[in-house]
Design a protein around this motif. Structure first.
Motif, short mmCIF file in Angstrom:
data_model
loop_
_atom_site.label_atom_id
_atom_site.label_comp_id
_atom_site.label_asym_id
_atom_site.label_seq_id
_atom_site.Cartn_x
_atom_site.Cartn_y
_atom_site.Cartn_z
N UNK A 162 76.75 -3.36 -73.93
CA UNK A 162 76.82 -4.57 -73.10
C UNK A 162 75.43 -5.14 -72.82
N UNK A 163 75.36 -6.46 -72.80
CA UNK A 163 74.13 -7.15 -72.43
C UNK A 163 74.29 -7.88 -71.11
N UNK A 164 75.56 -8.00 -70.66
CA UNK A 164 75.84 -8.71 -69.41
C UNK A 164 76.08 -7.75 -68.24
N UNK A 165 76.17 -6.47 -68.54
CA UNK A 165 76.51 -5.43 -67.55
C UNK A 165 77.92 -5.61 -66.99
N UNK A 166 78.78 -6.26 -67.79
CA UNK A 166 80.20 -6.37 -67.46
C UNK A 166 81.01 -6.04 -68.70
N UNK A 167 81.94 -5.10 -68.57
CA UNK A 167 82.82 -4.74 -69.68
C UNK A 167 84.26 -4.77 -69.20
N UNK A 168 85.20 -4.89 -70.13
CA UNK A 168 86.60 -5.03 -69.76
C UNK A 168 87.47 -3.92 -70.28
N UNK A 169 88.62 -3.75 -69.61
CA UNK A 169 89.68 -2.85 -70.07
C UNK A 169 91.00 -3.57 -69.94
N UNK A 170 91.78 -3.60 -71.03
CA UNK A 170 93.12 -4.19 -71.02
C UNK A 170 94.12 -3.10 -71.36
N UNK A 171 94.98 -2.77 -70.40
CA UNK A 171 96.04 -1.79 -70.62
C UNK A 171 97.36 -2.49 -70.84
N UNK A 172 98.18 -1.95 -71.74
CA UNK A 172 99.45 -2.60 -72.03
C UNK A 172 100.41 -2.56 -70.86
N UNK A 173 100.65 -1.37 -70.32
CA UNK A 173 101.59 -1.17 -69.22
C UNK A 173 100.96 -0.22 -68.21
N UNK A 174 101.17 -0.51 -66.94
CA UNK A 174 100.57 0.29 -65.87
C UNK A 174 101.39 1.56 -65.64
#
Length: 349
Positions: A162-174
């Protein structure tokens, strides 16, 4: 046949199974000669939500079936799920495969749990397998994975990239299974660089709402995270993950794949330059291992654990651009060593 009921760690190589090219859905079987000397037909798998062609979880299982078919030269079958199906539908599907003489019969996904428990008791001479769930039964092998360990490595890679110090996580179902992916990923990010923020989102609360089978939902979620400055997005969302990867490529940020090495998959070739790595889960190896144990007349049963120690999970290194990210390769290698030697304990929730 002698059954092995104790917990066994089966050594399978994540990289050893090249993902077989897959077509669209439907029920298929190989009607070739079974060789005449086999009492049983060969391996049969029943797919989870998303079916064949998801470029992820189900396709990895199909790769294991293909390897077994090629090596053992027997009949195989792979059966698609139906939309809105019930446990009774799953039970009928598994029972039909067992009744036809397929052995082993594997349910791909935790959703087969209740059906597996009911059907296995009715067909004691058939070996059953279930991926991602534990089902008790003298003739059932529960094929489970340390997804949190592979996700930890993905988190290390994300924090380095990362260069923005923000990364994401997308989960299909909780659900608890996908919560393991998120927990490991967050810990890997945090342990590598505490200032990096993780933005998380689950697509749905239940599988029936399409969390694992809706690329449009995945794309929209990733776009939202990218708007929040995420420049690395990790997805654990089955077929929906294709939408995450598409959104990342369009925005020219990194995506991290899941289950299979998604950088290598032909269907995702248009986006491969933006697939940094994938958290691997050797579903194909587990499927093949159970098939081989039945072929060897020493069928596995009980809980079979596939973790980093046995290469049952891991992190792909196919994209040469990984080596261009300062410190990434060394950090992942160090983290892997720590998990294996026990100096790093990865969270599951």
């Amino acid at each position: 046949m002698r059954r092995i009921s104790k917990l066994t760690r089966v050594a399978v190589g994540v990289a050893s199974l090249a993902l077989a090219a897959t077509a669209c859905g439907g029920t298929s079987s190989d009607n070739g000669d079974s060789g005449g000397s086999k009492e049983d037909l060969g391996l049969a798998i029943a797919y989870d939500i998303g079916g064949k062609g998801d470029q992820s979880f189900n396709d990895a299982a199909f790769a294991g079936l293909t390897k077994a078919k090629d090596e053992f030269g027997y009949k195989t079958a792979d059966v698609e799920p139906t939309e809105g199906e019930t446990d009774a539908d799953k039970e009928q599907r598994l029972a039909s495969l067992a009744r036809q003489g397929y052995n082993p019969v594997i349910g791909v996904g935790f959703a087969y749990g209740p059906a597996m428990k009911a059907v296995a008791a009715k067909y004691p001479k058939t070996t059953f397998g279930i991926v991602d769930s534990v089902v008790e039964g003298e003739n059932v092998a529960s094929l489970v994975f340390a997804e949190e360990q592979a996700s930890y490595l993905a988190g290390v890679a994300a924090a380095k990239a990362t260069k923005t110090d923000v990364v994401g996580f997308v989960g299909g179902v909780d659900i608890p299974l996908i919560n393991k992916f998120e927990a490991g990923y967050k810990q890997g990010v945090r342990d590598t660089d505490a200032k990096v923020k993780v933005v998380s989102q689950y697509l749905t609360q239940t599988a029936e709402e399409g969390g694992f089978s809706s690329p449009d939902k995945g794309k929209a979620a990733a776009e939202g995270q990218i708007e929040k400055k995420a420049d690395v997005v990790y997805q654990a969302a089955g077929l929906s993950g294709q939408g995450v990867i598409e959104a990342a490529a369009k925005a020219k940020v990194w995506a991290i794949g899941v289950d299979s090495d998604q950088y290598q998959q032909e269907a995702l070739a248009a986006y491969k330059d933006y697939i940094l790595t994938s958290a691997l889960k050797d579903v194909g190896g587990a499927v093949y291992a159970l098939a081989k144990s039945v072929e060897d007349e020493k069928p596995l049963t009980g809980t079979q654990v596939f973790d980093l120690k046995v290469n049952g999970v891991g992190l792909s290194e196919s994209n040469p651009k990984m080596a261009e990210v300062p410190g990434l390769t060394d950090a992942v290698a160090k983290a892997k060593e720590g998990i294996i030697d026990g100096s790093i304990t990865v969270e599951t929730e």
